[in-house]
Design an enzyme around this catalytic site. Sequence first.
Site, short mmCIF file in Angstrom:
data_model
loop_
_atom_site.label_atom_id
_atom_site.label_comp_id
_atom_site.label_asym_id
_atom_site.label_seq_id
_atom_site.Cartn_x
_atom_site.Cartn_y
_atom_site.Cartn_z
N VAL A 1 23.49 -9.66 -84.86
CA VAL A 1 24.77 -9.37 -85.49
C VAL A 1 25.21 -7.95 -85.12
O VAL A 1 24.38 -7.07 -84.91
CB VAL A 1 24.68 -9.52 -87.03
CG1 VAL A 1 23.75 -8.46 -87.64
CG2 VAL A 1 26.06 -9.44 -87.67
N ILE A 84 23.67 -2.66 -83.86
CA ILE A 84 23.40 -3.97 -83.29
C ILE A 84 22.01 -4.44 -83.71
O ILE A 84 21.01 -3.76 -83.44
CB ILE A 84 23.47 -3.93 -81.74
CG1 ILE A 84 24.75 -3.25 -81.27
CG2 ILE A 84 23.33 -5.33 -81.18
CD1 ILE A 84 26.02 -3.93 -81.69
N GLU A 85 21.94 -5.57 -84.39
CA GLU A 85 20.67 -6.21 -84.72
C GLU A 85 20.43 -7.25 -83.63
O GLU A 85 21.15 -8.24 -83.51
CB GLU A 85 20.74 -6.89 -86.09
CG GLU A 85 21.16 -5.97 -87.23
CD GLU A 85 20.03 -5.06 -87.70
OE1 GLU A 85 18.88 -5.26 -87.25
OE2 GLU A 85 20.29 -4.16 -88.51
N LEU A 86 19.41 -7.02 -82.80
CA LEU A 86 19.26 -7.78 -81.56
C LEU A 86 18.45 -9.05 -81.67
O LEU A 86 18.60 -9.95 -80.85
CB LEU A 86 18.61 -6.88 -80.50
CG LEU A 86 19.40 -5.65 -80.07
CD1 LEU A 86 18.62 -4.87 -79.01
CD2 LEU A 86 20.76 -6.05 -79.52
#
Length: 207
Positions: A1, A84-86
């Site tokens: 997300v 950014i959550e990867l």
Amino acid sequence: VASYPYDDYKDNQKQYGVHRTPDHRFFKHLATTYAINHETMMDQFVCPAWRFENGITNGADWYSLTGGMMDYSYIFTSCAEITIELSCCKYPNKYYLLREWERNRNSLLQLLLQVHRGVKGVVLDQSGQPIGGASVLVASSEGPVGKNVKTSRRGEFWKLLLPGEYSLSAEVAGCQAEVVRFTVTEEKQLAMHNITINTECRPMGET
């Protein structure tokens, strides 16, 4: 997300929902740019435990975080950061790192290209010398657009903007430059304007 600021609630009366910065529209644009260019971020079934509409979220609306870098950079500098959550897994196996790079490569490149949106230039005094620490003001027909940005020690400024018609000015020590009008479009995403301030003016408010 892709998460955008604010990460925390600045208004003591509101502790729920989306908490907008003055530059909310552009921050949402940055997050959306990352998500739509990612291989899986917009697919809500990749991480079943977390469902985000269109692969983006407002930080505070997801969970409130005090002292985050996104808020710090926005409030105290002229930087615009998103988080950014990867991965669905906080500590992925090293064998998955190449896969994560491939998923994020285009998103990263497209995010970097967003620096070429808006307006940039140099603020100068009447003798052509750069002015550091000047406030740069951008407005539309609806009023001020986002927070003011400050010039660097070399007089440089950058203001990220979406397409629209704008006015531009700058001020320092009570002296304000004449207003410049410009337009940003999808075809011409970056405008360049230098601004001159007469620093020998009578400061605004003086009689």
